[in-house]
Design an enzyme around this catalytic site. Structure first.
Site, PDB file in Angstrom:
ATOM      1  N   GLN A 100       0.849  -1.192   0.000  1.00  0.00           N
ATOM      2  CA  GLN A 100       0.000   0.000   0.000  1.00  0.00           C
ATOM      3  C   GLN A 100       0.887   1.245   0.000  1.00  0.00           C
ATOM      4  O   GLN A 100       0.396   2.362  -0.088  1.00  0.00           O
ATOM      5  CB  GLN A 100      -0.869   0.012   1.265  1.00  0.00           C
ATOM      6  CG  GLN A 100      -1.843  -1.146   1.324  1.00  0.00           C
ATOM      7  CD  GLN A 100      -2.395  -1.313   2.730  1.00  0.00           C
ATOM      8  OE1 GLN A 100      -3.360  -0.668   3.121  1.00  0.00           O
ATOM      9  NE2 GLN A 100      -1.782  -2.191   3.509  1.00  0.00           N
ATOM     10  N   ASN A 101       2.190   1.041   0.110  1.00  0.00           N
ATOM     11  CA  ASN A 101       3.096   2.183   0.212  1.00  0.00           C
ATOM     12  C   ASN A 101       3.363   2.789  -1.159  1.00  0.00           C
ATOM     13  O   ASN A 101       3.364   2.098  -2.170  1.00  0.00           O
ATOM     14  CB  ASN A 101       4.410   1.755   0.862  1.00  0.00           C
ATOM     15  CG  ASN A 101       4.203   1.243   2.268  1.00  0.00           C
ATOM     16  OD1 ASN A 101       3.125   1.463   2.836  1.00  0.00           O
ATOM     17  ND2 ASN A 101       5.168   0.560   2.821  1.00  0.00           N
ATOM     18  N   HIS A 118      -1.583   1.467  -4.141  1.00  0.00           N
ATOM     19  CA  HIS A 118      -1.985   2.870  -3.990  1.00  0.00           C
ATOM     20  C   HIS A 118      -1.123   3.822  -4.816  1.00  0.00           C
ATOM     21  O   HIS A 118      -1.104   5.019  -4.544  1.00  0.00           O
ATOM     22  CB  HIS A 118      -1.957   3.265  -2.508  1.00  0.00           C
ATOM     23  CG  HIS A 118      -3.018   2.569  -1.702  1.00  0.00           C
ATOM     24  ND1 HIS A 118      -3.026   2.531  -0.329  1.00  0.00           N
ATOM     25  CD2 HIS A 118      -4.126   1.887  -2.096  1.00  0.00           C
ATOM     26  CE1 HIS A 118      -4.087   1.836   0.093  1.00  0.00           C
ATOM     27  NE2 HIS A 118      -4.762   1.433  -0.954  1.00  0.00           N
ATOM     28  N   CYS A 146       1.432  20.380 -16.623  1.00  0.00           N
ATOM     29  CA  CYS A 146       1.955  19.505 -17.673  1.00  0.00           C
ATOM     30  C   CYS A 146       2.743  20.331 -18.700  1.00  0.00           C
ATOM     31  O   CYS A 146       2.255  21.348 -19.189  1.00  0.00           O
ATOM     32  CB  CYS A 146       0.778  18.791 -18.346  1.00  0.00           C
ATOM     33  SG  CYS A 146       1.275  17.717 -19.692  1.00  0.00           S
ATOM     34  N   GLY A 186       3.202  -4.368   8.931  1.00  0.00           N
ATOM     35  CA  GLY A 186       3.129  -2.917   9.146  1.00  0.00           C
ATOM     36  C   GLY A 186       1.928  -2.242   8.516  1.00  0.00           C
ATOM     37  O   GLY A 186       2.036  -1.122   8.043  1.00  0.00           O
ATOM     38  N   SER A 188      -2.245  -1.207   9.269  1.00  0.00           N
ATOM     39  CA  SER A 188      -3.312  -1.171  10.265  1.00  0.00           C
ATOM     40  C   SER A 188      -4.496  -2.016   9.807  1.00  0.00           C
ATOM     41  O   SER A 188      -5.412  -2.252  10.588  1.00  0.00           O
ATOM     42  CB  SER A 188      -3.748   0.272  10.511  1.00  0.00           C
ATOM     43  OG  SER A 188      -4.131   0.874   9.295  1.00  0.00           O
ATOM     44  N   ASN A 209       3.628  -6.624  13.285  1.00  0.00           N
ATOM     45  CA  ASN A 209       3.119  -5.284  13.594  1.00  0.00           C
ATOM     46  C   ASN A 209       3.336  -5.041  15.084  1.00  0.00           C
ATOM     47  O   ASN A 209       3.072  -5.935  15.886  1.00  0.00           O
ATOM     48  CB  ASN A 209       1.615  -5.203  13.261  1.00  0.00           C
ATOM     49  CG  ASN A 209       1.111  -3.775  13.187  1.00  0.00           C
ATOM     50  OD1 ASN A 209       1.389  -2.961  14.062  1.00  0.00           O
ATOM     51  ND2 ASN A 209       0.375  -3.473  12.135  1.00  0.00           N
TER      52      ASN A 209
HETATM   53  P1  OAD Z   1      -1.193   2.918   8.822  1.00  0.00           P
HETATM   54  O1  OAD Z   1      -0.472   4.165   9.179  1.00  0.00           O
HETATM   55  O2  OAD Z   1      -2.674   2.933   8.840  1.00  0.00           O
HETATM   56  O3  OAD Z   1      -0.718   1.746   9.760  1.00  0.00           O
HETATM   57  C1  OAD Z   1       0.628   1.525  10.027  1.00  0.00           C
HETATM   58  C2  OAD Z   1       0.726   0.247  10.833  1.00  0.00           C
HETATM   59  O4  OAD Z   1       2.096  -0.055  11.004  1.00  0.00           O
HETATM   60  C3  OAD Z   1       0.099   0.343  12.222  1.00  0.00           C
HETATM   61  O5  OAD Z   1      -0.708  -0.808  12.428  1.00  0.00           O
HETATM   62  C4  OAD Z   1       1.310   0.339  13.169  1.00  0.00           C
HETATM   63  O6  OAD Z   1       1.033  -0.347  14.386  1.00  0.00           O
HETATM   64  C5  OAD Z   1       2.332  -0.411  12.361  1.00  0.00           C
HETATM   65  N1  OAD Z   1       3.733  -0.050  12.620  1.00  0.00           N
HETATM   66  C6  OAD Z   1       4.248   1.166  12.926  1.00  0.00           C
HETATM   67  N2  OAD Z   1       5.582   1.108  13.015  1.00  0.00           N
HETATM   68  C7  OAD Z   1       5.929  -0.179  12.755  1.00  0.00           C
HETATM   69  C8  OAD Z   1       7.165  -0.885  12.699  1.00  0.00           C
HETATM   70  N3  OAD Z   1       8.335  -0.265  12.910  1.00  0.00           N
HETATM   71  N4  OAD Z   1       7.144  -2.205  12.404  1.00  0.00           N
HETATM   72  C9  OAD Z   1       5.962  -2.849  12.191  1.00  0.00           C
HETATM   73  N5  OAD Z   1       4.761  -2.231  12.234  1.00  0.00           N
HETATM   74  C10 OAD Z   1       4.746  -0.923  12.517  1.00  0.00           C
HETATM   75  O7  OAD Z   1      -0.607   2.473   7.381  1.00  0.00           O
HETATM   76  P2  OAD Z   1      -1.288   1.556   6.275  1.00  0.00           P
HETATM   77  O8  OAD Z   1      -1.955   0.385   6.866  1.00  0.00           O
HETATM   78  O9  OAD Z   1      -0.259   1.346   5.237  1.00  0.00           O
HETATM   79  O10 OAD Z   1      -3.838   5.256   1.845  1.00  0.00           O
HETATM   80  O11 OAD Z   1      -2.390   2.543   5.717  1.00  0.00           O
HETATM   81  C11 OAD Z   1      -3.183   2.136   4.672  1.00  0.00           C
HETATM   82  C12 OAD Z   1      -3.523   3.314   3.806  1.00  0.00           C
HETATM   83  O12 OAD Z   1      -4.144   4.337   4.595  1.00  0.00           O
HETATM   84  C13 OAD Z   1      -2.337   4.015   3.188  1.00  0.00           C
HETATM   85  O13 OAD Z   1      -1.886   3.390   2.016  1.00  0.00           O
HETATM   86  C14 OAD Z   1      -2.891   5.374   2.913  1.00  0.00           C
HETATM   87  C15 OAD Z   1      -3.539   5.602   4.258  1.00  0.00           C
HETATM   88  O14 OAD Z   1      -4.498   6.588   4.310  1.00  0.00           O
HETATM   89  C16 OAD Z   1      -4.121   6.257   1.043  1.00  0.00           C
HETATM   90  O15 OAD Z   1      -3.550   7.334   1.114  1.00  0.00           O
HETATM   91  C17 OAD Z   1      -5.179   5.930   0.054  1.00  0.00           C
END
Ligand code: OAD
Length: 249
Positions: A100-101, A118, A146, A186, A188, A209
């Protein structure tokens, strides 16, 4: 972990999918979205990451994206990203990264064929004809336009309310549905449809996580630590259980 390693020992080959989120890049210095210090704690997603926000105030949206682009351009992959490359190098492992990164850190670490659900923050896309190009450097003016047609450029990322690229999503779903082992790292696990992919794996799953998520209860194993610490150990365990690389045998 022993249960998972027993399964690995009994396998000739292994299909692994790594489903990653912002947490894997946190230790590289890329802020996550949720949780302590998360971007959405201090910024409003609806003002920065929606098509409506871009329409109303492209300058504000671009200032934020330019800040993130400049930050991400200076960081490096960490041992978490690199462990996935180590696993993929094993001749009897096929590993796909579904992320998702938008930060390109998996690719910088050496992962091939990364599915970016994403999009990519370094992609600049013309709002008129949809053509895009990658540019790691800062944009020259905010908001950028552009060079060919003068229309506004937008970041090549998926905003809230927008659909994911269908071919990427279906390929990701197919890979997860065929995986022997899913690593959910990593994330949520609250943003759909990406979060829904985790439930499609018929094989074993490991969540890495440092906090609990809605996926935790469904995972076969939960490792509550930082990705950069847990993944090297997981990768080493799997590679040893599978018998090292062919070259070592
Ligand atoms: P989140 O910021 O929602 O979640 C990050 C997760 O990583 C959390 O569950 C933390 O507990 C965990 N975490 C933090 N540090 C860590 C570490 N060092 N090692 C392991 N885990 C760790 O990020 P995403 O789930 O990627 O979308 O978010 C999903 C989407 O929501 C993103 O792609 C973005 C966001 O809004 C859009 O912009 C469309």
């Amino acid at each position: 972990m022993e249960h998972i390693l027993d399964f690995v020992r009994g396998s000739d080959s292994l299909k692994i999918v790594a489903l990653t989120g912002a947490g894997i890049s946190a230790e590289s210095g890329v802020p996550t979205f949720r949780g302590e210090d998360g971007l959405w704690e201090t910024h409003r997603a609806e003002e920065l990451a929606t098509p409506e926000a871009f329409e109303v105030n492209p300058t504000l949206v671009w200032r934020w994206y330019d800040w993130r682009r400049n930050l991400i351009a200076t960081v490096e992959p960490n041992p978490g990203h690199r462990s996935l490359v180590d696993l993929a190098r094993h001749p009897r492992i096929s590993l796909n990264v579904v992320t998702q990164n938008v930060d390109s850190l998996h690719q910088l670490a050496g992962s091939d064929d990364v599915i970016e659900l994403h999009g990519n923050i370094f992609e600049l896309r013309c709002t008129r004809d949809g053509t895009s190009r990658l540019q790691r450097e800062s944009v020259k003016k905010v908001p950028p336009t552009c060079e060919d047609c003068g229309a506004l450029l937008r970041p090549g990322v998926v905003w809230f309310g927008e659909a994911l690229d269908n071919s990427r999503l279906s390929r990701a779903a197919e890979l997860v549905s065929e995986a022997d082992l899913l690593l959910v790292i990593g994330t949520s696990a609250v943003v759909y449809p990406a979060a829904g992919l985790a439930t499609l794996c018929p094989g074993l799953s490991i969540e890495v996580n440092n906090a609990a998520t809605p996926f935790s209860n469904a995972a076969d194993l939960v490792i509550r630590s930082k990705a950069s610490e847990a993944l090297p150990a997981i990768a080493a365990g799997i590679i040893t259980a599978l018998g090292g690389s062919d070259a070592d045998r």
